[in-house]
Scaffold this active site. Structure first.
Site, PDB file in Angstrom:
ATOM      1  N   ARG A 172       0.836  -1.197   0.000  1.00 30.33           N
ATOM      2  CA  ARG A 172       0.000   0.000   0.000  1.00 30.33           C
ATOM      3  C   ARG A 172       0.874   1.253   0.000  1.00 30.33           C
ATOM      4  NH1 ARG A 172      -5.237  -0.101   2.111  1.00 30.33           N
ATOM      5  NH2 ARG A 172      -4.689  -1.997   3.258  1.00 30.33           N
ATOM      6  N   ARG A 251      10.724  -2.052   7.856  1.00 28.84           N
ATOM      7  CA  ARG A 251      11.199  -2.643   9.103  1.00 28.84           C
ATOM      8  C   ARG A 251      12.704  -2.846   8.984  1.00 28.84           C
ATOM      9  NH1 ARG A 251       7.011  -1.157  10.558  1.00 28.84           N
ATOM     10  NH2 ARG A 251       5.367  -2.248  11.732  1.00 28.84           N
ATOM     11  N   ASP A 274      14.543   5.244   8.750  1.00 25.57           N
ATOM     12  CA  ASP A 274      13.569   5.555   9.802  1.00 25.57           C
ATOM     13  C   ASP A 274      13.367   4.365  10.721  1.00 25.57           C
ATOM     14  OD1 ASP A 274      11.612   7.398  10.963  1.00 25.57           O
ATOM     15  OD2 ASP A 274      10.118   5.954  10.267  1.00 25.57           O
ATOM     16  N   GLU A 279      15.563  -1.829  16.827  1.00 26.17           N
ATOM     17  CA  GLU A 279      14.810  -0.594  16.623  1.00 26.17           C
ATOM     18  C   GLU A 279      15.578   0.618  17.135  1.00 26.17           C
ATOM     19  OE1 GLU A 279      11.190   1.649  15.621  1.00 26.17           O
ATOM     20  OE2 GLU A 279      11.995  -0.292  15.027  1.00 26.17           O
ATOM     21  N   HIS A 298      11.821   6.362  13.828  1.00 24.00           N
ATOM     22  CA  HIS A 298      10.556   5.725  13.443  1.00 24.00           C
ATOM     23  C   HIS A 298       9.405   6.740  13.500  1.00 24.00           C
ATOM     24  CE1 HIS A 298       8.414   1.535  13.407  1.00 24.00           C
ATOM     25  NE2 HIS A 298       7.929   2.353  12.509  1.00 24.00           N
TER      26      HIS A 298
END
Length: 340
Positions: A172, A251, A274, A279, A298
């Site tokens: 998407r 991711r 990002d 993470e 993020h």
């Protein structure tokens, strides 16, 4: 007078602490109470051990309105919600809280992934255009020089005119990025093993290495799946041309950062990241300080007032449910095999 029947579905908010305060404005709460029987200030943070008020609301709920931090809907939790028929998720991926028990129970699920895709695509567009203009590097150099400089000479290889951008994943978000790139004089390549027909004006490339070799910007938009783990690895990075930029808003696990770092340290490649793996990079990671890396925490997805777009979409789905209409953005179990 005959008694009237309230046909609004019973609804319970279920999400992490403080999320509802950021997600719902007063206007949203007003609309929510018009569409459903709910206490718009009662938010269930933990459905595994609910207090009396939450337990009573859960037992009556026909809809759960969820967001980040929602409790996984295990069989044990669902046993406390015998009337539950639908989960409306006011965020993107539902993988954190939608379990096999939900599908076995026949629950209908919808998410605001479409709304969350917009800011990610907008961030990516900015990153692509800034990469072509070398905005990060020129800003740093300008701050160092603080004097007149022959920028035309230094910028001979810069610019976005007829650049080639490789999009990895016809997700998407990937498709939205392609749409946003249409007004620009940019050649677009697409790699997605599930895509048969590319969008108009886009060249479908069947080999990821080829896409990396032909692109001056590679932007990653594939979902996090076992098949996509480290899909951008040593071979793909080596194939990228000198001076190319890698953008990741998907991711961190999709990129082999250990293979990427030597290219960044040498200055051969640039990156806008990002998301990373882990993470939060360790304090000593060179990603924080390399001049050719734009590292953001993020933030490409919805934040600030962009959260309200997801709320609007979720409430639209609640309204459709109340009218007996199908969801506009229904999620099915089969979808999760190829989506985030």
């Amino acid at each position: 007078m005959h008694p009237t029947t309230d046909n609004r579905p019973a609804l319970l908010l279920a999400m992490g602490e403080d999320v509802a305060e950021r997600l719902l404005t007063d206007a949203h709460r007003t609309r929510l109470t018009a569409l459903s029987r709910t206490d718009p200030h009662l938010v269930a943070h933990d459905l595994t051990d609910p207090g009396p008020r939450v337990a009573a609301a859960l037992a009556e709920a026909e809809i759960l309105l969820t967001c980040w931090g929602a409790t996984p809907l295990t069989a044990e939790v669902l046993d406390r919600a015998p009337r539950l028929k639908a989960v409306v998720h006011a965020a993107g991926s539902v993988k954190h809280h939608i379990t096999d028990a939900c599908w076995e129970r026949g629950l209908r699920v919808t998410s605001a992934a479409a709304a969350n895709a917009l800011p990610v695509a907008e961030y990516t567009l900015a990153a692509i255009l800034f990469a072509g203009k070398r905005v990060l590097g020129s800003a740093q150099r300008y701050a160092e020089l603080r004097a007149d400089h022959s920028w035309l000479t230094e910028s001979a290889a810069w610019g976005n005119y007829r650049r080639t951008v490789g999009i990895v994943g016809a997700s998407r978000i990937g498709r939205r990025v392609i749409d946003l790139l249409r007004p620009f004089d940019i050649e677009i390549l697409l790699y997605d093993p599930y895509a048969d027909v590319p969008p108009p004006g886009v060249e479908l490339v069947t080999d990821l290495d080829e896409l990396c070799a032909r692109s001056t910007v590679v932007s990653v938009h594939a979902p996090q799946l076992p098949a996509t783990y480290r899909m951008i690895g040593a071979a793909q990075l080596a194939a990228m041309p000198d001076g190319a930029t890698l953008i990741n808003t998907s991711r961190g696990s999709l990129i082999d950062e250990q293979a990427l770092l030597p290219h960044l340290v040498r200055g051969r490649l640039h990156a806008t990241l990002d998301v990373t793996d882990p993470e939060l990079p360790p304090p000593g990671s060179p990603l924080y300080t390399l001049p050719n890396v734009l590292l953001t925490p993020h933030v490409a997805g919805s934040l600030g007032n962009e959260l309200h777009r997801m709320t609007d979409q979720a409430l639209d789905e609640v309204e459709r449910y109340g009218k007996g209409d199908p969801f506009a953005e229904e999620v099915r179990a089969s979808d999760l095999q190829r989506s985030a």
